[in-house]
Scaffold this motif. Structure first.
Motif, short mmCIF file in Angstrom:
data_model
loop_
_atom_site.label_atom_id
_atom_site.label_comp_id
_atom_site.label_asym_id
_atom_site.label_seq_id
_atom_site.Cartn_x
_atom_site.Cartn_y
_atom_site.Cartn_z
N VAL A 172 48.50 32.78 34.47
CA VAL A 172 49.61 32.05 35.09
C VAL A 172 50.18 31.03 34.11
O VAL A 172 51.40 30.87 33.99
CB VAL A 172 49.13 31.37 36.39
CG1 VAL A 172 50.19 30.40 36.90
CG2 VAL A 172 48.84 32.42 37.45
N SER A 175 56.64 27.38 37.82
CA SER A 175 55.59 27.47 38.82
C SER A 175 56.16 27.91 40.16
O SER A 175 55.56 28.76 40.85
CB SER A 175 54.87 26.12 38.97
OG SER A 175 55.78 25.11 39.41
N VAL A 228 53.10 35.85 42.05
CA VAL A 228 51.65 35.81 41.81
C VAL A 228 50.89 36.07 43.10
O VAL A 228 49.92 36.84 43.12
CB VAL A 228 51.25 34.46 41.19
CG1 VAL A 228 49.73 34.30 41.19
CG2 VAL A 228 51.79 34.34 39.77
#
Length: 234
Positions: A189, A205, A212
């Motif tokens: 990530v 993010s 994700v």
């Protein structure tokens, strides 16, 4: 154990894990006897207000259940050092939260009459009250001698977790699996976020969040046993 079946619980280790475990057990009705000081006492105070800060030796002296929530490499020396001081008590439950260690690391305390238990809640701890909610959706790896395994499983349930028994001989493999899942996920990530930032995405993010989570959900689904899988019938 007192007549209501509740324990006096003390914690050695005031990082992200120990205070949360203490708060979870207090929520189940156990009495907190003390916790050692850490690097962020303000954070600990936020989750465990008015719980005394005491030395490791005093935690052991006061408690029927001692939770050891210290880094992996520090655990053997802590257990053996307190054993050399004659701190461990007969019948005292000694529980550590490390993923890779089983109950053999607690052998110096067990030799003095303590009851060894290893319980690892499978969440990524933040050290805040949000972890208490995460525990309610988590599993916990439980390792203990057969005679006290029901006690260890009950403690995991009281933390909010569903217990899964892991044999002492399998704890190293279990710990490697946990380390691989957490370290690899975090690294990937971070790398992806850096690449997106370099490509001009202002909030990588947030951009990655749905991607994700859905990717992980799909991977977990693919890893789940298929219907009908399992041991053959006799």
């Amino acid at each position: 154990m007192n007549r209501e079946g509740r324990l006096g619980v003390g914690v050695i280790g005031a990082g992200r894990v120990g205070p949360v475990i203490a708060a979870a057990l207090a929520g189940a009705g156990h009495a907190l006897t003390g916790i050692t000081s850490g690097s962020d006492d303000d954070r600990v105070e936020a989750i465990l207000p008015e719980v005394p800060r005491v030395s490791a030796e005093e935690v052991v002296r006061r408690s029927e259940l001692v939770v050891l929530a210290v880094p992996h490499d520090e655990l053997p020396g802590l257990v053996s050092g307190l054993a050399e001081l004659g701190a461990w008590q007969v019948g005292q439950i000694l529980m550590h939260t490390d993923a890779a260690h089983g109950i053999q690391v607690l052998a110096p305390a067990a030799a003095r009459g303590a009851i060894p238990v290893a319980i690892h809640p499978a969440i990524a701890f933040t050290g805040t009250s949000t972890d208490l909610r995460a525990l309610k959706d988590a599993y916990a790896a439980v390792t203990a001698p057969a005679a006290v395994l029901p006690i260890a499983q009950a403690l995991a349930v009281e933390m909010g977790c569903e217990p899964v028994v892991v044999a002492d001989a399998d704890r190293a493999a279990y710990g490697e699996a946990i380390s691989t899942a957490t370290a690899f996920s975090s690294l990937i990530v971070q790398q992806a976020a850096g690449l997106l930032r370099g490509a001009g995405v202002e909030d990588p993010s947030r951009y990655l969040s749905a991607l994700v989570h859905t990717t992980i959900d799909r991977a977990l689904s693919d890893a789940a046993p298929a219907v009908g899988d399992g041991p053959p019938l006799p």
